[in-house]
Design a protein around this motif. Structure first.
Motif, PDB file in Angstrom:
ATOM      1  N   UNK A 157       0.737  -1.240  -0.057  1.00 16.33           N
ATOM      2  CA  UNK A 157      -0.018  -0.123   0.284  1.00 16.33           C
ATOM      3  C   UNK A 157       0.739   1.238   0.102  1.00 16.33           C
ATOM      4  N   UNK A 158       0.038   1.910  -0.849  1.00 20.84           N
ATOM      5  CA  UNK A 158       1.431   3.560  -0.828  1.00 20.84           C
ATOM      6  C   UNK A 158       0.694   4.590  -2.261  1.00 20.84           C
ATOM      7  N   UNK A 159       2.099   5.162  -2.509  1.00 15.91           N
ATOM      8  CA  UNK A 159       2.969   5.501  -1.622  1.00 15.91           C
ATOM      9  C   UNK A 159       2.062   6.472  -0.093  1.00 15.91           C
ATOM     10  N   UNK A 160       1.546   7.058  -0.601  1.00 20.38           N
ATOM     11  CA  UNK A 160       0.025   8.307   0.729  1.00 20.38           C
ATOM     12  C   UNK A 160      -1.230   7.650   0.167  1.00 20.38           C
ATOM     13  N   UNK A 161      -1.814   8.742   1.379  1.00 19.56           N
ATOM     14  CA  UNK A 161      -3.166   8.426   1.216  1.00 19.56           C
ATOM     15  C   UNK A 161      -3.561  10.316   0.235  1.00 19.56           C
ATOM     16  N   UNK A 162      -4.237  10.028  -0.585  1.00 19.16           N
ATOM     17  CA  UNK A 162      -5.012  11.439  -1.224  1.00 19.16           C
ATOM     18  C   UNK A 162      -6.082  11.605  -0.888  1.00 19.16           C
ATOM     19  N   UNK A 163      -6.689  12.394  -0.076  1.00 19.98           N
ATOM     20  CA  UNK A 163      -8.275  12.465   0.249  1.00 19.98           C
ATOM     21  C   UNK A 163      -9.306  13.220  -0.685  1.00 19.98           C
ATOM     22  N   UNK A 164      -9.028  13.812  -1.465  1.00  8.51           N
ATOM     23  CA  UNK A 164      -9.542  14.351  -2.438  1.00  8.51           C
ATOM     24  C   UNK A 164      -8.616  14.042  -3.699  1.00  8.51           C
ATOM     25  N   UNK A 165      -9.586  13.441  -3.954  1.00 10.91           N
ATOM     26  CA  UNK A 165      -9.859  12.401  -5.369  1.00 10.91           C
ATOM     27  C   UNK A 165     -11.085  11.549  -5.749  1.00 10.91           C
ATOM     28  N   UNK A 166     -11.169  12.171  -7.321  1.00 12.42           N
ATOM     29  CA  UNK A 166     -12.568  11.626  -8.141  1.00 12.42           C
ATOM     30  C   UNK A 166     -11.969  10.138  -8.390  1.00 12.42           C
ATOM     31  N   UNK A 167     -12.514   9.121  -7.612  1.00 14.45           N
ATOM     32  CA  UNK A 167     -12.562   8.212  -8.102  1.00 14.45           C
ATOM     33  C   UNK A 167     -13.313   7.172  -9.267  1.00 14.45           C
ATOM     34  N   UNK A 168     -14.471   7.322 -10.731  1.00  9.65           N
ATOM     35  CA  UNK A 168     -14.751   6.541 -11.222  1.00  9.65           C
ATOM     36  C   UNK A 168     -14.772   7.311 -12.397  1.00  9.65           C
ATOM     37  N   UNK A 169     -12.797   8.161 -12.522  1.00  5.79           N
ATOM     38  CA  UNK A 169     -12.039   6.487 -13.785  1.00  5.79           C
ATOM     39  C   UNK A 169     -10.693   7.708 -13.409  1.00  5.79           C
ATOM     40  N   UNK A 170      -9.603   6.550 -12.266  1.00  3.98           N
ATOM     41  CA  UNK A 170      -8.318   7.102 -12.375  1.00  3.98           C
ATOM     42  C   UNK A 170      -7.911   5.653 -13.593  1.00  3.98           C
ATOM     43  N   UNK A 171      -6.858   6.497 -13.917  1.00  2.00           N
ATOM     44  CA  UNK A 171      -6.764   5.581 -14.876  1.00  2.00           C
ATOM     45  C   UNK A 171      -5.145   4.708 -13.907  1.00  2.00           C
ATOM     46  N   UNK A 172      -4.776   3.417 -14.369  1.00  2.00           N
ATOM     47  CA  UNK A 172      -3.983   2.829 -13.569  1.00  2.00           C
ATOM     48  C   UNK A 172      -2.821   2.091 -14.303  1.00  2.00           C
ATOM     49  N   UNK A 173      -1.834   1.584 -14.128  1.00  2.00           N
ATOM     50  CA  UNK A 173      -0.856   1.055 -14.692  1.00  2.00           C
ATOM     51  C   UNK A 173       0.105   0.033 -13.900  1.00  2.00           C
ATOM     52  N   UNK A 174       0.926  -1.000 -14.605  1.00  2.00           N
ATOM     53  CA  UNK A 174       1.501  -1.609 -14.240  1.00  2.00           C
ATOM     54  C   UNK A 174       3.019  -1.579 -14.848  1.00  2.00           C
ATOM     55  N   UNK A 175       4.074  -2.000 -14.567  1.00  2.00           N
ATOM     56  CA  UNK A 175       5.193  -1.443 -14.989  1.00  2.00           C
ATOM     57  C   UNK A 175       5.939  -3.327 -13.839  1.00  2.00           C
ATOM     58  N   UNK A 176       6.462  -3.949 -14.977  1.00  2.00           N
ATOM     59  CA  UNK A 176       7.790  -4.704 -14.587  1.00  2.00           C
ATOM     60  C   UNK A 176       8.938  -4.746 -15.066  1.00  2.00           C
ATOM     61  N   UNK A 177      10.047  -4.480 -14.258  1.00  2.00           N
ATOM     62  CA  UNK A 177      10.947  -3.727 -14.395  1.00  2.00           C
ATOM     63  C   UNK A 177      11.606  -2.693 -15.624  1.00  2.00           C
ATOM     64  N   UNK A 228      11.118  -6.336 -10.308  1.00  2.00           N
ATOM     65  CA  UNK A 228      10.503  -4.742  -9.413  1.00  2.00           C
ATOM     66  C   UNK A 228       8.812  -4.757 -10.326  1.00  2.00           C
ATOM     67  N   UNK A 229       8.117  -4.794  -9.216  1.00  2.00           N
ATOM     68  CA  UNK A 229       6.793  -4.537  -9.959  1.00  2.00           C
ATOM     69  C   UNK A 229       6.445  -2.902  -9.422  1.00  2.00           C
ATOM     70  N   UNK A 230       5.816  -2.022 -10.011  1.00  2.00           N
ATOM     71  CA  UNK A 230       5.794  -0.400 -10.056  1.00  2.00           C
ATOM     72  C   UNK A 230       4.220  -0.481 -10.143  1.00  2.00           C
ATOM     73  N   UNK A 231       3.256  -0.317  -9.907  1.00  2.00           N
ATOM     74  CA  UNK A 231       1.626   0.426  -9.925  1.00  2.00           C
ATOM     75  C   UNK A 231       1.851   2.083  -9.725  1.00  2.00           C
ATOM     76  N   UNK A 232       1.003   1.792 -10.338  1.00  3.51           N
ATOM     77  CA  UNK A 232       0.673   3.109 -10.595  1.00  3.51           C
ATOM     78  C   UNK A 232      -0.223   4.204 -10.891  1.00  3.51           C
ATOM     79  N   UNK A 233      -1.025   5.258 -10.106  1.00  2.16           N
ATOM     80  CA  UNK A 233      -2.818   5.768  -9.987  1.00  2.16           C
ATOM     81  C   UNK A 233      -2.772   7.103 -10.663  1.00  2.16           C
ATOM     82  N   UNK A 238       2.530   6.412  -7.299  1.00  6.36           N
ATOM     83  CA  UNK A 238       3.125   4.855  -7.976  1.00  6.36           C
ATOM     84  C   UNK A 238       4.102   4.502  -6.767  1.00  6.36           C
ATOM     85  N   UNK A 239       3.745   2.906  -6.931  1.00  2.00           N
ATOM     86  CA  UNK A 239       3.868   2.427  -5.223  1.00  2.00           C
ATOM     87  C   UNK A 239       4.917   1.157  -5.646  1.00  2.00           C
TER      88      UNK A 239
END
Length: 250
Positions: A157-177, A228-233, A238-239
């Motif tokens: 979990x991380x790297x931090x919490x965002x308290x102001x975010x519209x969750x309806x259409x958040x772009x997400x990605x996964x990077x490996x290496x 190395x696994x990296x996820x981004x929202x 990125x985490x």
């Protein structure tokens, strides 16, 4: 508002972003967190998992609109699987293939039970990046998913919490290496965040710091020891976590 937890010589501390510093606060779940006056430069700060939940829940088959035709189903993950940025995901080659899953993680603000849709916003503290690591070959062997979901480091979990975010259409990605291997958006989830929390709190009480992993709409990829696994929202960040082996590397 951006909230986090950092390591200090006095132990973990909840903090609030203030310019290029982290400002220690008394209670991250308060409507208006009260600063203690202690400040830490962001540069060089050691970020921890932003919360230490008592309950971690995930939503099964919630990764595509067609999943609405299936019964809603949740699963539990042990809070002991939670790790923070840079900590290791441990895989066991005897359990088969492991996948990382980029998900929007909801952090609960207050005790809540039998929520209505109108009550959901006040129950949410904010959102963070959640990696629902899964030993996928174990799913068919254990319908309760104990074998597939509870490995060491299986819930970064991380790297931090965002308290102001519209969750309806958040772009997400996964990077490996460093290579982009999957991408999607929360718009592809079968059940909305509000629908999920209404469903979950019908059956159990959630409380401050508890986490709901809301689903991976195509945002998953296989990993193995040495990766190395990296996820981004979008709107969060990125985490990144290394993948290590419990036994000899494959």
């Amino acid at each position: 508002m951006r909230l986090a937890r950092i390591a200090t010589d006095r132990g973990p501390r909840p903090v609030l972003a203030d310019g290029d510093h982290w400002l220690e606060i008394d209670d991250p779940f308060a409507a208006v967190p009260a600063p203690t006056g202690v400040r830490h430069p962001m540069a060089g700060a050691s970020l921890l998992a932003p919360v230490r939940p008592l309950v971690v829940l995930g939503m099964a088959h919630n990764g595509a609109p067609g999943d609405r035709d299936l019964p809603r189903q949740a699963f539990l993950k042990s809070p002991r699987t939670v790790i923070g940025p840079g900590e290791s995901i441990t895989v066991d080659r005897e359990l088969g293939q492991v996948k990382v899953e980029c998900e929007l993680a909801v952090v609960i603000r207050r005790p809540c039970r039998h929520l209505t849709a109108d009550e959901v916003p006040s129950a949410i503290l904010g959102y963070t990046a959640g990696n629902d690591v899964t030993a996928v070959d174990q799913i068919a062997l254990d319908e309760k998913m104990t074998q597939s979901k509870h490995g060491d480091g299986f819930t970064p979990l991380g790297p931090w919490i965002e308290t102001s975010l519209d969750p309806s259409d958040v772009a997400m990605s996964v990077r490996v290496g460093g290579e982009l291997v999957a991408a999607g958006s929360t718009a592809g989830l079968a059940w909305t965040i509000a629908e999920q929390l209404v469903y979950l709190t019908r059956y159990l009480t959630l409380g401050p710091g508890d986490v709901v992993l809301t689903g991976a709409p195509g945002t998953f990829a296989p990993v193995e020891a040495g990766d190395i696994a990296a996820i981004s929202l979008a709107g969060i960040g990125s985490l990144t976590n290394p993948v290590v082996s419990r036994g000899p590397s494959r």
